[in-house]
Design a protein around this motif. Sequence first.
Motif, PDB file in Angstrom:
ATOM      1  N   MET A  23       0.837  -1.175   0.000  1.00 12.15           N
ATOM      2  CA  MET A  23       0.000   0.000   0.000  1.00 12.15           C
ATOM      3  C   MET A  23       0.885   1.241   0.000  1.00 12.15           C
ATOM      4  SD  MET A  23      -2.792   1.151   2.806  1.00 12.15           S
ATOM      5  CE  MET A  23      -1.875   1.691   4.211  1.00 12.15           C
ATOM      6  N   ARG A  24       0.769   2.052  -1.007  1.00 17.72           N
ATOM      7  CA  ARG A  24       1.520   3.307  -1.111  1.00 17.72           C
ATOM      8  C   ARG A  24       0.729   4.425  -0.438  1.00 17.72           C
ATOM      9  NH1 ARG A  24       6.632   2.178  -2.694  1.00 17.72           N
ATOM     10  NH2 ARG A  24       6.570   0.532  -4.195  1.00 17.72           N
ATOM     11  N   VAL A  25       1.464   5.369   0.148  1.00 16.03           N
ATOM     12  CA  VAL A  25       0.835   6.486   0.846  1.00 16.03           C
ATOM     13  C   VAL A  25       1.496   7.786   0.421  1.00 16.03           C
ATOM     14  CG1 VAL A  25       0.109   5.141   2.848  1.00 16.03           C
ATOM     15  CG2 VAL A  25       2.376   6.133   2.804  1.00 16.03           C
ATOM     16  N   ASP A  26       0.836   8.909   0.678  1.00 13.99           N
ATOM     17  CA  ASP A  26       1.409  10.220   0.397  1.00 13.99           C
ATOM     18  C   ASP A  26       2.334  10.619   1.540  1.00 13.99           C
ATOM     19  OD1 ASP A  26       0.125  10.626  -2.055  1.00 13.99           O
ATOM     20  OD2 ASP A  26      -1.676  11.379  -1.062  1.00 13.99           O
ATOM     21  N   VAL A  27       3.587  10.829   1.201  1.00  8.91           N
ATOM     22  CA  VAL A  27       4.607  11.155   2.183  1.00  8.91           C
ATOM     23  C   VAL A  27       5.142  12.551   1.891  1.00  8.91           C
ATOM     24  CG1 VAL A  27       6.857  10.505   3.119  1.00  8.91           C
ATOM     25  CG2 VAL A  27       5.266   8.728   2.378  1.00  8.91           C
ATOM     26  N   SER A  28       5.289  13.359   2.926  1.00  5.53           N
ATOM     27  CA  SER A  28       5.953  14.654   2.771  1.00  5.53           C
ATOM     28  C   SER A  28       7.289  14.572   3.500  1.00  5.53           C
ATOM     29  CB  SER A  28       5.084  15.785   3.325  1.00  5.53           C
ATOM     30  OG  SER A  28       4.834  15.601   4.701  1.00  5.53           O
ATOM     31  N   VAL A  29       8.241  15.371   3.044  1.00  6.38           N
ATOM     32  CA  VAL A  29       9.582  15.371   3.614  1.00  6.38           C
ATOM     33  C   VAL A  29       9.951  16.796   4.002  1.00  6.38           C
ATOM     34  CG1 VAL A  29      12.015  14.870   3.159  1.00  6.38           C
ATOM     35  CG2 VAL A  29      10.248  13.382   2.203  1.00  6.38           C
ATOM     36  N   ARG A  30      10.600  16.921   5.166  1.00  9.78           N
ATOM     37  CA  ARG A  30      11.046  18.235   5.633  1.00  9.78           C
ATOM     38  C   ARG A  30      12.302  18.058   6.476  1.00  9.78           C
ATOM     39  NH1 ARG A  30      10.162  18.576  11.007  1.00  9.78           N
ATOM     40  NH2 ARG A  30       8.427  17.428  11.898  1.00  9.78           N
ATOM     41  N   ARG A  31      12.992  19.153   6.714  1.00 13.28           N
ATOM     42  CA  ARG A  31      14.157  19.133   7.611  1.00 13.28           C
ATOM     43  C   ARG A  31      13.667  18.856   9.032  1.00 13.28           C
ATOM     44  NH1 ARG A  31      18.724  19.306   5.055  1.00 13.28           N
ATOM     45  NH2 ARG A  31      18.881  20.755   3.331  1.00 13.28           N
ATOM     46  N   ALA A  32      14.415  18.056   9.745  1.00 12.29           N
ATOM     47  CA  ALA A  32      14.089  17.746  11.134  1.00 12.29           C
ATOM     48  C   ALA A  32      14.400  18.943  12.023  1.00 12.29           C
ATOM     49  CB  ALA A  32      14.892  16.538  11.595  1.00 12.29           C
ATOM     50  N   SER A  33      13.708  19.009  13.145  1.00 15.03           N
ATOM     51  CA  SER A  33      13.986  20.038  14.155  1.00 15.03           C
ATOM     52  C   SER A  33      14.274  19.338  15.483  1.00 15.03           C
ATOM     53  CB  SER A  33      12.791  20.982  14.308  1.00 15.03           C
ATOM     54  OG  SER A  33      11.732  20.322  14.973  1.00 15.03           O
ATOM     55  N   GLY A  34      14.778  20.094  16.418  1.00 11.97           N
ATOM     56  CA  GLY A  34      15.054  19.544  17.737  1.00 11.97           C
ATOM     57  C   GLY A  34      13.813  18.953  18.397  1.00 11.97           C
ATOM     58  N   ALA A  35      12.656  19.501  18.080  1.00 17.09           N
ATOM     59  CA  ALA A  35      11.401  18.992  18.644  1.00 17.09           C
ATOM     60  C   ALA A  35      11.081  17.586  18.151  1.00 17.09           C
ATOM     61  CB  ALA A  35      10.256  19.941  18.293  1.00 17.09           C
ATOM     62  N   ASP A  36      11.739  17.151  17.077  1.00 13.58           N
ATOM     63  CA  ASP A  36      11.480  15.828  16.493  1.00 13.58           C
ATOM     64  C   ASP A  36      12.354  14.730  17.101  1.00 13.58           C
ATOM     65  OD1 ASP A  36       9.696  16.983  14.605  1.00 13.58           O
ATOM     66  OD2 ASP A  36      11.388  17.473  13.285  1.00 13.58           O
ATOM     67  N   LEU A  37      13.323  15.082  17.932  1.00 10.17           N
ATOM     68  CA  LEU A  37      14.312  14.111  18.393  1.00 10.17           C
ATOM     69  C   LEU A  37      13.712  12.890  19.081  1.00 10.17           C
ATOM     70  CD1 LEU A  37      17.322  16.287  19.538  1.00 10.17           C
ATOM     71  CD2 LEU A  37      17.373  14.404  17.894  1.00 10.17           C
ATOM     72  N   THR A  38      12.758  13.077  19.955  1.00  9.54           N
ATOM     73  CA  THR A  38      12.183  11.938  20.678  1.00  9.54           C
ATOM     74  C   THR A  38      11.575  10.932  19.709  1.00  9.54           C
ATOM     75  OG1 THR A  38      11.756  13.265  22.648  1.00  9.54           O
ATOM     76  CG2 THR A  38      10.475  11.233  22.406  1.00  9.54           C
ATOM     77  N   GLU A  39      10.793  11.403  18.758  1.00 12.16           N
ATOM     78  CA  GLU A  39      10.143  10.494  17.805  1.00 12.16           C
ATOM     79  C   GLU A  39      11.166   9.891  16.849  1.00 12.16           C
ATOM     80  OE1 GLU A  39       6.898   8.348  16.175  1.00 12.16           O
ATOM     81  OE2 GLU A  39       7.444   9.158  18.112  1.00 12.16           O
ATOM     82  N   MET A  40      12.145  10.677  16.411  1.00 15.12           N
ATOM     83  CA  MET A  40      13.180  10.126  15.530  1.00 15.12           C
ATOM     84  C   MET A  40      13.978   9.043  16.244  1.00 15.12           C
ATOM     85  SD  MET A  40      14.655  13.310  13.293  1.00 15.12           S
ATOM     86  CE  MET A  40      15.332  14.173  14.691  1.00 15.12           C
ATOM     87  N   ASN A  41      14.309   9.257  17.507  1.00 17.13           N
ATOM     88  CA  ASN A  41      15.047   8.247  18.264  1.00 17.13           C
ATOM     89  C   ASN A  41      14.221   6.984  18.444  1.00 17.13           C
ATOM     90  OD1 ASN A  41      17.344   9.830  18.487  1.00 17.13           O
ATOM     91  ND2 ASN A  41      16.760  10.667  20.471  1.00 17.13           N
TER      92      ASN A  41
END
Length: 93
Positions: free
Chosen positions: A1-19
């Motif tokens: 199943m393909r989905v619509d994905v957007s891409v952006r630069r990460a921010s410090g607020a994203d660290l918990t979820e990225m980790n």
Amino acid sequence: MRVDVSVRRASGADLTEMNRIKRAASLIAEEHRMSLLAHPEHLDVPPEDVRVGAVLVAEIDGGIVGLISMGDDDGREITGLFVDPGRWRCGIG
């Protein structure tokens, strides 16, 4: 199943979820799990990489589902690609 994905630069607020995503994706492979757990510093996204703009996040409906780390400022070298295991095989990577 393909989905619509957007891409952006990460921010410090994203660290918990990225980790969380990096850890989940990295520990799936049993042959690498013990080595990674012995060196947990390899399971986190370096905040400095985020600060200099060397990390991008993939989002679906505003939620982070993956990330890519680039080894240089111009993005020609990929040093890490991690997708939330629950989103594997959806065309995100």
